[in-house]
Motif scaffolding. Structure first.
Motif, PDB file in Angstrom:
ATOM      1  N   ALA A 102       0.694  -1.420   0.032  1.00 46.24           N
ATOM      2  CA  ALA A 102      -0.171   0.040   0.000  1.00 46.24           C
ATOM      3  C   ALA A 102       0.891   1.313  -0.023  1.00 46.24           C
ATOM      4  CB  ALA A 102      -0.981   0.091   1.141  1.00 46.24           C
ATOM      5  N   GLU A 103       1.867   1.288   0.902  1.00 49.48           N
ATOM      6  CA  GLU A 103       2.804   2.502   0.753  1.00 49.48           C
ATOM      7  C   GLU A 103       3.488   2.729  -0.673  1.00 49.48           C
ATOM      8  OE1 GLU A 103       4.412   2.496   5.431  1.00 49.48           O
ATOM      9  OE2 GLU A 103       4.988   0.775   4.142  1.00 49.48           O
ATOM     10  N   PHE A 104       3.944   1.339  -1.115  1.00 50.92           N
ATOM     11  CA  PHE A 104       4.613   1.353  -2.280  1.00 50.92           C
ATOM     12  C   PHE A 104       3.731   2.094  -3.507  1.00 50.92           C
ATOM     13  CE2 PHE A 104       6.066  -0.752  -6.423  1.00 50.92           C
ATOM     14  CZ  PHE A 104       7.397  -0.444  -6.338  1.00 50.92           C
ATOM     15  N   ALA A 105       2.340   1.511  -3.601  1.00 48.32           N
ATOM     16  CA  ALA A 105       1.575   2.064  -4.513  1.00 48.32           C
ATOM     17  C   ALA A 105       1.200   3.397  -4.292  1.00 48.32           C
ATOM     18  CB  ALA A 105       0.138   1.310  -4.291  1.00 48.32           C
ATOM     19  N   ARG A 106       1.016   4.001  -2.985  1.00 52.23           N
ATOM     20  CA  ARG A 106       0.876   5.266  -2.879  1.00 52.23           C
ATOM     21  C   ARG A 106       1.949   6.315  -3.418  1.00 52.23           C
ATOM     22  NH1 ARG A 106      -1.387   4.600   1.644  1.00 52.23           N
ATOM     23  NH2 ARG A 106       0.224   4.402   2.953  1.00 52.23           N
ATOM     24  N   ALA A 107       3.374   5.539  -3.252  1.00 48.54           N
ATOM     25  CA  ALA A 107       4.460   6.418  -3.599  1.00 48.54           C
ATOM     26  C   ALA A 107       4.425   6.527  -5.159  1.00 48.54           C
ATOM     27  CB  ALA A 107       5.728   5.664  -3.133  1.00 48.54           C
ATOM     28  N   TYR A 108       3.965   5.394  -5.833  1.00 53.39           N
ATOM     29  CA  TYR A 108       3.912   5.371  -7.300  1.00 53.39           C
ATOM     30  C   TYR A 108       2.877   6.455  -7.777  1.00 53.39           C
ATOM     31  CZ  TYR A 108       3.250   3.570 -11.894  1.00 53.39           C
ATOM     32  OH  TYR A 108       3.237   3.492 -13.354  1.00 53.39           O
ATOM     33  N   THR A 109       1.863   6.688  -7.260  1.00 52.67           N
ATOM     34  CA  THR A 109       0.720   7.639  -7.594  1.00 52.67           C
ATOM     35  C   THR A 109       1.375   9.276  -7.477  1.00 52.67           C
ATOM     36  OG1 THR A 109      -0.358   7.889  -5.285  1.00 52.67           O
ATOM     37  CG2 THR A 109      -1.053   6.281  -6.683  1.00 52.67           C
ATOM     38  N   ASP A 110       2.524   9.268  -6.569  1.00 50.36           N
ATOM     39  CA  ASP A 110       3.201  10.677  -6.628  1.00 50.36           C
ATOM     40  C   ASP A 110       4.344  10.860  -7.788  1.00 50.36           C
ATOM     41  OD1 ASP A 110       4.393  12.787  -5.897  1.00 50.36           O
ATOM     42  OD2 ASP A 110       5.052  12.361  -4.079  1.00 50.36           O
ATOM     43  N   PRO A 111       3.892  11.560  -8.654  1.00 50.35           N
ATOM     44  CA  PRO A 111       4.921  11.843  -9.721  1.00 50.35           C
ATOM     45  C   PRO A 111       6.203  12.075  -9.384  1.00 50.35           C
ATOM     46  CG  PRO A 111       3.398  13.330  -9.938  1.00 50.35           C
ATOM     47  CD  PRO A 111       2.820  12.484  -8.944  1.00 50.35           C
ATOM     48  N   ASP A 112       6.481  12.820  -8.201  1.00 48.00           N
ATOM     49  CA  ASP A 112       7.667  13.213  -7.759  1.00 48.00           C
ATOM     50  C   ASP A 112       8.534  12.146  -6.909  1.00 48.00           C
ATOM     51  OD1 ASP A 112       7.502  15.682  -9.117  1.00 48.00           O
ATOM     52  OD2 ASP A 112       6.240  16.309  -7.531  1.00 48.00           O
ATOM     53  N   SER A 113       7.841  11.193  -6.931  1.00 45.97           N
ATOM     54  CA  SER A 113       8.575  10.238  -5.513  1.00 45.97           C
ATOM     55  C   SER A 113       9.322   9.512  -6.188  1.00 45.97           C
ATOM     56  CB  SER A 113       7.595   9.137  -5.107  1.00 45.97           C
ATOM     57  OG  SER A 113       7.123   8.218  -6.099  1.00 45.97           O
ATOM     58  N   VAL A 115      10.029   6.007  -6.246  1.00 46.17           N
ATOM     59  CA  VAL A 115       9.306   5.026  -6.750  1.00 46.17           C
ATOM     60  C   VAL A 115       8.697   5.081  -8.252  1.00 46.17           C
ATOM     61  CG1 VAL A 115       7.320   3.490  -6.548  1.00 46.17           C
ATOM     62  CG2 VAL A 115       8.659   4.156  -4.659  1.00 46.17           C
ATOM     63  N   ARG A 116       8.209   6.327  -8.372  1.00 47.12           N
ATOM     64  CA  ARG A 116       7.661   6.752  -9.810  1.00 47.12           C
ATOM     65  C   ARG A 116       8.839   7.098 -10.692  1.00 47.12           C
ATOM     66  NH1 ARG A 116       5.878   6.170 -13.831  1.00 47.12           N
ATOM     67  NH2 ARG A 116       4.247   7.241 -14.934  1.00 47.12           N
ATOM     68  N   ARG A 117       9.713   7.639 -10.153  1.00 45.97           N
ATOM     69  CA  ARG A 117      10.747   8.054 -11.355  1.00 45.97           C
ATOM     70  C   ARG A 117      11.547   6.808 -11.594  1.00 45.97           C
ATOM     71  NH1 ARG A 117      11.651  12.208  -7.568  1.00 45.97           N
ATOM     72  NH2 ARG A 117      13.495  11.099  -6.812  1.00 45.97           N
ATOM     73  N   ASP A 118      11.738   5.784 -10.813  1.00 43.67           N
ATOM     74  CA  ASP A 118      12.437   4.540 -10.999  1.00 43.67           C
ATOM     75  C   ASP A 118      11.688   3.582 -11.804  1.00 43.67           C
ATOM     76  OD1 ASP A 118      14.482   5.694 -10.106  1.00 43.67           O
ATOM     77  OD2 ASP A 118      14.233   4.901  -7.983  1.00 43.67           O
ATOM     78  N   THR A 119      10.425   3.732 -11.742  1.00 42.34           N
ATOM     79  CA  THR A 119       9.359   2.490 -12.377  1.00 42.34           C
ATOM     80  C   THR A 119       8.511   3.411 -13.602  1.00 42.34           C
ATOM     81  OG1 THR A 119       9.189   1.849  -9.769  1.00 42.34           O
ATOM     82  CG2 THR A 119       7.654   0.997 -11.785  1.00 42.34           C
ATOM     83  N   ARG A 120       9.331   3.160 -14.856  1.00 40.82           N
ATOM     84  CA  ARG A 120       8.547   3.716 -15.928  1.00 40.82           C
ATOM     85  C   ARG A 120       7.415   2.933 -16.129  1.00 40.82           C
ATOM     86  NH1 ARG A 120      11.481   3.328 -20.920  1.00 40.82           N
ATOM     87  NH2 ARG A 120       9.942   4.537 -22.042  1.00 40.82           N
TER      88      ARG A 120
END
Length: 194
Positions: A102-113, A115-120
């Motif tokens: 859930a924390e990982f998914a929440r971070a993925y929804t943040d374009p500046d995190s 997690v999002r930057r490292d997961t195209r």
């Protein structure tokens, strides 16, 4: 990425969509296999169209058909999470230690995190403007993909079960999943179009 010269076929290896198993089964049949480093293995459609595709088409005297797999987007992110957790076995100080899905998914929804930057996203990998690979198969419909490859490569194909991540809790509440799906709208549209 796997290149098959005579049938003029190129498999673009979408990250976390079964590429390891496809490569394990088909690398001996390919004329070229980009399996390392990850930047070459996971050559996206934009790089293919700008560099690799035109070079191969010139050398072969014609274009190559591109084929790829796409995983259901939420399941794809679950796979990324399990994959990253596996690194914790080798390095307990790894950044994923103690992070829930859930924390990982929440971070993925943040374009500046990070997690999002490292997961195209898969849509970023599989599209170049309006262009997409010639054929995209759903990872969840592997029999259709295998049948297509068997016809194109004129052989029987059996994919091994390899690179299986650990089983962990990857549940989300309905609200968490709705937020994630909203953030993955572009991927979901592409997936629904297949």
């Amino acid at each position: 990425m796997l290149i098959f010269w005579n049938p003029r076929l190129a498999f673009l290896a979408t990250p976390k969509a079964g590429s390891f198993a496809v490569e394990a089964a088909l690398e001996p049949l390919s004329c070229a296999a980009m399996m390392r480093p990850a930047k070459l293995k996971h050559t996206d459609l934009t790089r293919w169209r700008a560099h690799v595709g035109p070079w191969l088409a010139e050398a072969a005297g014609g274009p190559f058909t591109t084929v790829a797999l796409m995983r259901e987007p939420v399941d794809w992110l679950r796979s990324w999470y399990r994959f990253r957790l596996r690194d914790d076995l080798d390095d307990p100080a790894h950044a994923m230690h103690g992070v829930s899905f859930a924390e990982f998914a929440r971070a993925y929804t943040d374009p500046d995190s990070p997690v999002r930057r490292d997961t195209r996203s898969q849509s970023e990998f599989l599209t170049d403007g309006d262009a997409r690979p010639d054929r995209i198969f759903r990872y969840e419909d592997m029999p259709a993909f295998i049948s297509y490859l068997e016809d194109r490569l004129d052989c029987v194909i059996e994919l091994p079960r390899v690179n299986v991540p650990p089983a962990v809790d990857v549940d989300l509440t309905a609200a968490e999943e709705a937020t994630l799906r909203a953030a993955m709208a572009q991927d979901l549209r592409l997936y629904d179009s297949l």
